[in-house]
Design an enzyme around this catalytic site. Sequence first.
Site, PDB file in Angstrom:
ATOM      1  NE  ARG A   9      -8.702 -36.357 -32.710  1.00 55.70           N
ATOM      2  CZ  ARG A   9      -9.075 -35.074 -32.625  1.00 55.70           C
ATOM      3  NH1 ARG A   9      -9.473 -34.563 -31.494  1.00 55.70           N
ATOM      4  NH2 ARG A   9      -9.047 -34.303 -33.693  1.00 55.70           N
ATOM      5  CB  ILE A  37      -2.958 -15.123 -51.917  1.00 53.85           C
ATOM      6  CG1 ILE A  37      -4.230 -15.790 -52.400  1.00 53.85           C
ATOM      7  CG2 ILE A  37      -2.621 -13.910 -52.762  1.00 53.85           C
ATOM      8  CD1 ILE A  37      -5.460 -14.897 -52.300  1.00 53.85           C
ATOM      9  CD  GLU A  90     -10.075 -21.042 -39.056  1.00 50.72           C
ATOM     10  OE1 GLU A  90      -9.357 -21.412 -38.129  1.00 50.72           O
ATOM     11  OE2 GLU A  90      -9.658 -20.924 -40.219  1.00 50.72           O
ATOM     12  CG  ASP A 111     -10.402 -16.352 -40.525  1.00 52.20           C
ATOM     13  OD1 ASP A 111      -9.487 -17.039 -40.039  1.00 52.20           O
ATOM     14  OD2 ASP A 111     -10.444 -16.040 -41.741  1.00 52.20           O
ATOM     15  CE  LYS A 146      -7.584 -15.448 -42.881  1.00 54.21           C
ATOM     16  NZ  LYS A 146      -8.621 -16.192 -43.584  1.00 54.21           N
ATOM     17  N   GLY A 195      -8.062 -24.067 -47.229  1.00 48.19           N
ATOM     18  CA  GLY A 195      -7.925 -25.459 -47.658  1.00 48.19           C
ATOM     19  C   GLY A 195      -6.534 -25.971 -47.310  1.00 48.19           C
TER      20      GLY A 195
HETATM   21  N1  NAI Z   1      -7.811 -24.710 -42.868  1.00 47.53           N
HETATM   22  C1  NAI Z   1      -7.483 -23.640 -43.564  1.00 47.53           C
HETATM   23  O1  NAI Z   1      -7.949 -23.443 -44.686  1.00 47.53           O
HETATM   24  C2  NAI Z   1      -6.546 -22.627 -43.001  1.00 47.53           C
HETATM   25  C3  NAI Z   1      -6.094 -22.697 -41.709  1.00 47.53           C
HETATM   26  N2  NAI Z   1      -5.225 -21.752 -41.246  1.00 47.53           N
HETATM   27  C4  NAI Z   1      -4.732 -21.813 -39.890  1.00 47.53           C
HETATM   28  O2  NAI Z   1      -3.941 -22.980 -39.763  1.00 47.53           O
HETATM   29  C5  NAI Z   1      -4.000 -23.458 -38.429  1.00 47.53           C
HETATM   30  C6  NAI Z   1      -4.454 -24.913 -38.461  1.00 47.53           C
HETATM   31  O3  NAI Z   1      -5.717 -24.977 -39.070  1.00 47.53           O
HETATM   32  P1  NAI Z   1      -6.373 -26.375 -39.495  1.00 47.53           P
HETATM   33  O4  NAI Z   1      -5.318 -27.310 -39.923  1.00 47.53           O
HETATM   34  O5  NAI Z   1      -7.440 -26.013 -40.434  1.00 47.53           O
HETATM   35  O6  NAI Z   1      -7.006 -26.818 -38.119  1.00 47.53           O
HETATM   36  P2  NAI Z   1      -7.327 -28.328 -37.656  1.00 47.53           P
HETATM   37  O7  NAI Z   1      -8.270 -28.206 -36.523  1.00 47.53           O
HETATM   38  O8  NAI Z   1      -7.701 -29.180 -38.821  1.00 47.53           O
HETATM   39  O9  NAI Z   1      -5.899 -28.822 -37.134  1.00 47.53           O
HETATM   40  C7  NAI Z   1      -5.344 -28.462 -35.904  1.00 47.53           C
HETATM   41  C8  NAI Z   1      -4.776 -29.733 -35.305  1.00 47.53           C
HETATM   42  O10 NAI Z   1      -4.047 -29.388 -34.142  1.00 47.53           O
HETATM   43  C9  NAI Z   1      -4.276 -30.425 -33.190  1.00 47.53           C
HETATM   44  N3  NAI Z   1      -3.968 -29.909 -31.863  1.00 47.53           N
HETATM   45  C10 NAI Z   1      -4.715 -29.108 -31.084  1.00 47.53           C
HETATM   46  N4  NAI Z   1      -4.073 -28.851 -29.926  1.00 47.53           N
HETATM   47  C11 NAI Z   1      -2.904 -29.531 -29.984  1.00 47.53           C
HETATM   48  C12 NAI Z   1      -1.823 -29.676 -29.091  1.00 47.53           C
HETATM   49  N5  NAI Z   1      -1.807 -29.083 -27.910  1.00 47.53           N
HETATM   50  N6  NAI Z   1      -0.769 -30.433 -29.478  1.00 47.53           N
HETATM   51  C13 NAI Z   1      -0.770 -31.026 -30.690  1.00 47.53           C
HETATM   52  N7  NAI Z   1      -1.780 -30.936 -31.564  1.00 47.53           N
HETATM   53  C14 NAI Z   1      -2.836 -30.197 -31.212  1.00 47.53           C
HETATM   54  C15 NAI Z   1      -5.738 -30.809 -33.371  1.00 47.53           C
HETATM   55  O11 NAI Z   1      -6.003 -32.073 -32.860  1.00 47.53           O
HETATM   56  C16 NAI Z   1      -5.879 -30.720 -34.892  1.00 47.53           C
HETATM   57  O12 NAI Z   1      -5.624 -31.961 -35.504  1.00 47.53           O
HETATM   58  C17 NAI Z   1      -4.955 -22.512 -37.699  1.00 47.53           C
HETATM   59  O13 NAI Z   1      -4.210 -21.495 -37.068  1.00 47.53           O
HETATM   60  C18 NAI Z   1      -5.779 -21.923 -38.811  1.00 47.53           C
HETATM   61  O14 NAI Z   1      -6.317 -20.668 -38.499  1.00 47.53           O
HETATM   62  C19 NAI Z   1      -4.775 -20.731 -42.025  1.00 47.53           C
HETATM   63  C20 NAI Z   1      -5.201 -20.609 -43.313  1.00 47.53           C
HETATM   64  C21 NAI Z   1      -6.138 -21.522 -43.884  1.00 47.53           C
HETATM   65  N1  LIG Z   2     -11.365 -20.417 -42.260  1.00 50.00           N
HETATM   66  C1  LIG Z   2     -10.500 -19.634 -43.075  1.00 50.00           C
HETATM   67  C2  LIG Z   2      -9.303 -20.436 -43.443  1.00 50.00           C
HETATM   68  C3  LIG Z   2      -8.217 -19.615 -43.909  1.00 50.00           C
HETATM   69  O1  LIG Z   2      -7.715 -18.721 -43.287  1.00 50.00           O
HETATM   70  C4  LIG Z   2     -11.239 -19.203 -44.334  1.00 50.00           C
HETATM   71  O2  LIG Z   2     -12.320 -19.707 -44.550  1.00 50.00           O
HETATM   72  O3  LIG Z   2     -10.723 -18.343 -45.047  1.00 50.00           O
HETATM   73 NA    NA Z   3      -0.900 -15.792 -47.791  1.00 47.14          NA
END
Ligand code: NAI
Ligand SMILES: N[C@@H](CC=O)C(=O)O
Ligand code: NA
Length: 432
Positions: free
Chosen positions: A48, A137, A191, A202, A206, A305
Amino acid sequence: MRTRPLKVALLGCGVVGSEVARIMTTHADDLAARIGAPVELAGVAVRRPDRVRAGIDPALVTTDATALVKRGDIDVVVEVIGGIEPARSLITAAFEHGASVVSANKALLAQDGAALHAAAEEHGRDLYYEAAVAGAIPLIRPLRESLAGDKINRVMGIVNGTTNFILDKMDSTGAGYQEALDEATALGYAEADPTADVEGFDAAAKAAILAGIAFHTRVRLDDVHREGMTEVTAADFASAKAMGCTIKLLAICERAEDGASVTARVHPAMIPLTHPLASVRGAYNAVFVESDAAGQLMFYGPGAGGAPTASAVLGDLVAVCRNRLDGSTGPGESAYAALPVSPMGEVVTRYHISLDVADKPGVLAQVATVFAEHGVSIDTVRQQGRPDSDGEASLVVVTHRASDAALGGTVEALRKLDTVRGVASIMRVEGE
Ligand SMILES: NC(=O)C1=CN([C@@H]2O[C@H](COP(=O)(O)OP(=O)(O)OC[C@H]3O[C@@H](n4cnc5c(N)ncnc54)[C@H](O)[C@@H]3O)[C@@H](O)[C@H]2O)C=CC1
Ligand SMILES: N[C@@H](CC=O)C(=O)O
Ligand code: NA
């Protein structure tokens, strides 16, 4: 210090991506000093483009992630989009066009890690993903590098912040499941689709990544036995309390005693309140690693987070940038042991089974006989009459260690007894 900057393409600017961009900007000088060259945010792919993104030059923003990774001048692609496609194609294209990759995408790595590692190796590039398991971690690097000379036998832990947050809320405040989930979503732990968290996908992804690294064996998501936590009830917490336990969603990766195979599983389990994992609160994660020489190690910290996850991404970014400057790469996939992954039936553990039974003479003996016939030894039995239940009682059986297959056979036979009106819950007991 080299003055020509290393160029970074950021794919995705959501919870994690926006924090990666913020830290890259606010810590630019320190990062440059640690790497030996400045790092420049050369493009940010988003879905977006109209959204205002504080601290990000709008000129860098594009909706064409493919064109960005194919530019040819990008040194490192940071993939924080999530999901399988287009993330997989973008990462593959990044390698083909000369970039190394840092990703937080456990779903993709658990499904296609081997192919992505092969692509990285073919093009002489790095694939790093510390953020994919247990957020901030440090876990992947310690397993892959610090413990590379040891033999890891077991990895057991809480690797999903959302479910730990929910279970902790349910246990400590009596909150309902939905109320606790909504709070976890608002805090950025869950997620986009919380099914992945609460149904254990998830954590299973892991577990696959951890088992693969710990046992030098390819373990895919499909190899991991998975049960979510949506069916954990207040009654289960009450039973756990009565046993001096609490309930956690655990990921457990084990080498068999004879060392010839491994297992990986995710399910809710009772653990004693005295066990260190019992005191892991909120969205925190903690992982126990047991190895031949080191003994027991515990890794603890924020597992989800934006900022904590970005910390792990930035750590990888620094490592990958250093490698780029050296013209080297870090360790790739190590799957030489190629151990078979055994099915859940071969897992051996203890069980807590809660039965609704007819409250009449001989029932206890009947139930005990079924356990004996299936070779499952009983540790304790607790029966309590239920005043409101018209001749029914609750029977809680805790077993000694038995295989999952033997326990499954026992439960099937118990269900066939007229005197057993229902199996209220079956929960594994770990950490003793
Ligand atoms: N949120 C968390 O605590 C954690 C997240 N992760 C991983 O990190 C990654 C991102 O997670 P979040 O930031 O939480 O997700 P999110 O949903 O907040 O961010 C993903 C972003 O990617 C964008 N997006 C989707 N398709 C796209 C495309 N084709 N081109 C460009 N942008 C696009 C979306 O609009 C969104 O803003 C995931 O793989 C998730 O599993 C890993 C550890 C912790
Ligand atoms: N959704 C996941 C984000 C990190 O991997 C979680 O809650 O642990
Ligand atoms: Na880690």
